[in-house]
Enzyme design. Structure first.
Site, PDB file in Angstrom:
ATOM      1  N   GLY A   8      38.391  37.021  43.801  1.00  0.00           N
ATOM      2  CA  GLY A   8      39.511  36.859  42.866  1.00  0.00           C
ATOM      3  C   GLY A   8      39.915  35.399  42.784  1.00  0.00           C
ATOM      4  N   ARG A  11      41.833  33.226  39.010  1.00  0.00           N
ATOM      5  CA  ARG A  11      43.221  33.092  38.526  1.00  0.00           C
ATOM      6  C   ARG A  11      44.180  33.098  39.713  1.00  0.00           C
ATOM      7  NH1 ARG A  11      45.070  37.521  36.008  1.00  0.00           N
ATOM      8  NH2 ARG A  11      43.277  38.879  36.356  1.00  0.00           N
ATOM      9  N   ASP A  59      32.499  43.331  40.976  1.00  0.00           N
ATOM     10  CA  ASP A  59      33.702  44.123  41.244  1.00  0.00           C
ATOM     11  C   ASP A  59      33.786  44.378  42.756  1.00  0.00           C
ATOM     12  OD1 ASP A  59      35.604  46.066  41.566  1.00  0.00           O
ATOM     13  OD2 ASP A  59      34.779  47.445  40.072  1.00  0.00           O
ATOM     14  N   VAL A  60      34.785  43.794  43.414  1.00  0.00           N
ATOM     15  CA  VAL A  60      34.878  43.917  44.880  1.00  0.00           C
ATOM     16  C   VAL A  60      35.110  45.353  45.335  1.00  0.00           C
ATOM     17  CG1 VAL A  60      35.672  41.556  45.360  1.00  0.00           C
ATOM     18  CG2 VAL A  60      37.360  43.369  44.912  1.00  0.00           C
ATOM     19  N   SER A 140      50.323  41.195  51.983  1.00  0.00           N
ATOM     20  CA  SER A 140      51.571  41.123  51.217  1.00  0.00           C
ATOM     21  C   SER A 140      52.754  41.514  52.088  1.00  0.00           C
ATOM     22  CB  SER A 140      51.491  42.082  50.024  1.00  0.00           C
ATOM     23  OG  SER A 140      52.731  42.181  49.382  1.00  0.00           O
ATOM     24  N   TYR A 153      49.684  50.399  47.207  1.00  0.00           N
ATOM     25  CA  TYR A 153      49.507  48.964  47.515  1.00  0.00           C
ATOM     26  C   TYR A 153      49.922  48.662  48.959  1.00  0.00           C
ATOM     27  CZ  TYR A 153      50.079  43.872  46.537  1.00  0.00           C
ATOM     28  OH  TYR A 153      50.015  42.495  46.542  1.00  0.00           O
ATOM     29  N   ALA A 155      50.043  50.740  51.470  1.00  0.00           N
ATOM     30  CA  ALA A 155      49.080  51.373  52.390  1.00  0.00           C
ATOM     31  C   ALA A 155      47.816  50.534  52.486  1.00  0.00           C
ATOM     32  CB  ALA A 155      48.739  52.779  51.902  1.00  0.00           C
ATOM     33  N   ALA A 156      47.335  50.033  51.358  1.00  0.00           N
ATOM     34  CA  ALA A 156      46.113  49.218  51.359  1.00  0.00           C
ATOM     35  C   ALA A 156      46.323  47.931  52.151  1.00  0.00           C
ATOM     36  CB  ALA A 156      45.704  48.897  49.926  1.00  0.00           C
ATOM     37  N   LYS A 157      47.447  47.262  51.905  1.00  0.00           N
ATOM     38  CA  LYS A 157      47.693  45.976  52.578  1.00  0.00           C
ATOM     39  C   LYS A 157      47.933  46.191  54.077  1.00  0.00           C
ATOM     40  CE  LYS A 157      47.414  43.245  48.913  1.00  0.00           C
ATOM     41  NZ  LYS A 157      46.219  42.408  48.720  1.00  0.00           N
TER      42      LYS A 157
HETATM   43  P1  NAP Z   1      46.280  37.745  39.833  1.00  0.00           P
HETATM   44  O1  NAP Z   1      46.920  36.517  39.289  1.00  0.00           O
HETATM   45  O2  NAP Z   1      46.463  39.036  39.130  1.00  0.00           O
HETATM   46  O3  NAP Z   1      44.699  37.447  39.990  1.00  0.00           O
HETATM   47  C1  NAP Z   1      43.881  38.448  40.494  1.00  0.00           C
HETATM   48  C2  NAP Z   1      42.491  37.901  40.745  1.00  0.00           C
HETATM   49  O4  NAP Z   1      41.717  38.947  41.372  1.00  0.00           O
HETATM   50  C3  NAP Z   1      41.752  37.522  39.476  1.00  0.00           C
HETATM   51  O5  NAP Z   1      40.894  36.461  39.768  1.00  0.00           O
HETATM   52  C4  NAP Z   1      40.943  38.788  39.165  1.00  0.00           C
HETATM   53  O6  NAP Z   1      39.739  38.560  38.431  1.00  0.00           O
HETATM   54  C5  NAP Z   1      40.580  39.229  40.576  1.00  0.00           C
HETATM   55  N1  NAP Z   1      40.243  40.638  40.683  1.00  0.00           N
HETATM   56  C6  NAP Z   1      41.050  41.712  40.454  1.00  0.00           C
HETATM   57  N2  NAP Z   1      40.368  42.851  40.673  1.00  0.00           N
HETATM   58  C7  NAP Z   1      39.109  42.487  41.039  1.00  0.00           C
HETATM   59  C8  NAP Z   1      37.936  43.203  41.375  1.00  0.00           C
HETATM   60  N3  NAP Z   1      37.907  44.555  41.386  1.00  0.00           N
HETATM   61  N4  NAP Z   1      36.807  42.511  41.695  1.00  0.00           N
HETATM   62  C9  NAP Z   1      36.826  41.147  41.698  1.00  0.00           C
HETATM   63  N5  NAP Z   1      37.894  40.412  41.381  1.00  0.00           N
HETATM   64  C10 NAP Z   1      39.027  41.082  41.046  1.00  0.00           C
HETATM   65  O7  NAP Z   1      46.735  38.038  41.329  1.00  0.00           O
HETATM   66  P2  NAP Z   1      47.498  37.092  42.398  1.00  0.00           P
HETATM   67  O8  NAP Z   1      48.937  37.240  42.191  1.00  0.00           O
HETATM   68  O9  NAP Z   1      46.883  35.741  42.392  1.00  0.00           O
HETATM   69  O10 NAP Z   1      47.142  37.874  43.748  1.00  0.00           O
HETATM   70  C11 NAP Z   1      46.096  37.451  44.616  1.00  0.00           C
HETATM   71  C12 NAP Z   1      46.217  38.231  45.911  1.00  0.00           C
HETATM   72  O11 NAP Z   1      47.488  37.968  46.518  1.00  0.00           O
HETATM   73  C13 NAP Z   1      46.142  39.749  45.744  1.00  0.00           C
HETATM   74  O12 NAP Z   1      45.451  40.325  46.818  1.00  0.00           O
HETATM   75  C14 NAP Z   1      47.599  40.176  45.776  1.00  0.00           C
HETATM   76  O13 NAP Z   1      47.741  41.514  46.202  1.00  0.00           O
HETATM   77  C15 NAP Z   1      48.150  39.185  46.773  1.00  0.00           C
HETATM   78  N6  NAP Z   1      49.604  38.982  46.661  1.00  0.00           N
HETATM   79  C16 NAP Z   1      50.163  38.465  45.523  1.00  0.00           C
HETATM   80  C17 NAP Z   1      51.537  38.275  45.463  1.00  0.00           C
HETATM   81  C18 NAP Z   1      52.216  37.682  44.265  1.00  0.00           C
HETATM   82  O14 NAP Z   1      53.470  37.649  44.259  1.00  0.00           O
HETATM   83  N7  NAP Z   1      51.521  37.206  43.257  1.00  0.00           N
HETATM   84  C19 NAP Z   1      52.335  38.641  46.553  1.00  0.00           C
HETATM   85  C20 NAP Z   1      51.738  39.169  47.690  1.00  0.00           C
HETATM   86  C21 NAP Z   1      50.364  39.331  47.727  1.00  0.00           C
HETATM   87  P3  NAP Z   1      39.713  38.568  36.798  1.00  0.00           P
HETATM   88  O15 NAP Z   1      40.283  37.247  36.380  1.00  0.00           O
HETATM   89  O16 NAP Z   1      38.288  38.726  36.426  1.00  0.00           O
HETATM   90  O17 NAP Z   1      40.575  39.714  36.361  1.00  0.00           O
END
Ligand code: NAP
Length: 241
Positions: A8, A11, A59-60, A140, A153, A155-157
């Site tokens: 991921g 983005r 796809d992970v 998270s 979510y 449960a997964a984390k």
């Molecule tokens: P995001 O902006 O939605 O970006 C998600 C990224 O994951 C994108 O690059 C997306 O690829 C990729 N992705 C999603 N599903 C995938 C799959 N099945 N296979 C491969 N790549 C996949 O998310 P984010 O906010 O940066 O979150 C990143 C991580 O931090 C996640 O694990 C999230 O749970 C965790 N997190 C985020 C927050 C927050 O506030 N943002 C808080 C706590 C934890 P595409 O571009 O191709 O869709």
């Protein structure tokens, strides 16, 4: 050449981590699922500043796709050693349990938890042979304290936090550290529909965090300087508990 892979990485938080690690002279393997335009943009941004990056689209949550893509890449690059693995790809699909469908449960568990297993076991062997590695799992606040509406979510984390503690103990003697990072609210596409003005009152620092702030912490945990930190879940959340 040193290699790092960020799932991921196209983005949000993953992108910021990829850019930061590339600035530290790692060749970045940027995984993503579908958004080719954003992935290419990230690769371009890294290359524009003299860094190196390769896009790996898979796809992970799909065991076969993970194994095929990574095995092909590893076989084509037998001399490459991936020092850093950041399991960052994740999704959320929030709903109260009474309305949660099988699909909502399965997709969130597969993408956030099973992906850790599929990706890590493919990369781990070489780290064990090289007796060095850094594995960092993006979890998270939700996985630490449990948030209503996020049962799948959370449960997964929480599952990844447990796996982090176990793997850290299993590989510590081989110079590999395994840690988790638990962000609170970070400004990305995942949180774009949340009302920061309302929610910031819950956060002692009174704002959402930035992907770059998470990337700085990740880079430290991924460095040799962090060699005595393992099995930990490190929060980055502006003081919210
Ligand atoms: P995001 O902006 O939605 O970006 C998600 C990224 O994951 C994108 O690059 C997306 O690829 C990729 N992705 C999603 N599903 C995938 C799959 N099945 N296979 C491969 N790549 C996949 O998310 P984010 O906010 O940066 O979150 C990143 C991580 O931090 C996640 O694990 C999230 O749970 C965790 N997190 C985020 C927050 C927050 O506030 N943002 C808080 C706590 C934890 P595409 O571009 O191709 O869709």
């Amino acid at each position: 050449m040193k290699y790092a892979i960020v799932t991921g990485g196209s983005r949000g938080i993953g992108k910021a981590i990829a850019i930061k690690l590339a600035s530290l002279s790692y060749h970045l393997l940027i995984n993503y699922q579908s958004n080719d335009a954003e992935a290419s943009k990230t690769k371009y941004e890294i290359e524009a500043t003299g860094g190196e990056a390769t896009l790996l689209k898979f796809d992970v949550s799909n065991k076969q796709e993970v194994e095929n893509s990574l095995t092909v890449w590893l076989n084509r690059n037998p001399d490459a050693f991936i020092e850093i693995l950041v399991n960052n790809a994740g999704i959320k699909d929030d709903v109260l349990m009474m309305w949660m469908t099988d699909q909502q449960w399965d997709s969130v568990i597969n993408t956030n938890l099973n992906s850790f297993f599929y990706v890590t076991r493919t990369i781990l062997n070489k780290m064990l042979m090289q007796k060095y590695g850094r594995i960092i799992n993006m979890v998270s606040l939700s996985g630490l304290r449990g948030l209503p509406g996020q049962m799948n979510y959370s449960a997964a984390k929480s599952g990844v936090i447990g796996a982090t503690k176990v793997l850290a103990q299993e590989v510590a003697r081989r110079g590999i550290t395994v840690n988790a990072i638990a962000p609170g609210f970070i400004k990305t596409d995942m949180t774009k529909d949340l009302n920061e003005k309302e929610l910031k009152s819950l956060i002692p620092i009174q704002r959402f965090g930035t992907p770059e702030e998470v990337a700085e912490l990740t880079a430290f945990i991924a460095s040799e300087k962090a060699s005595y930190i393992t099995g930990q879940t490190i929060s980055i959340n502006g003081g919210i508990y």
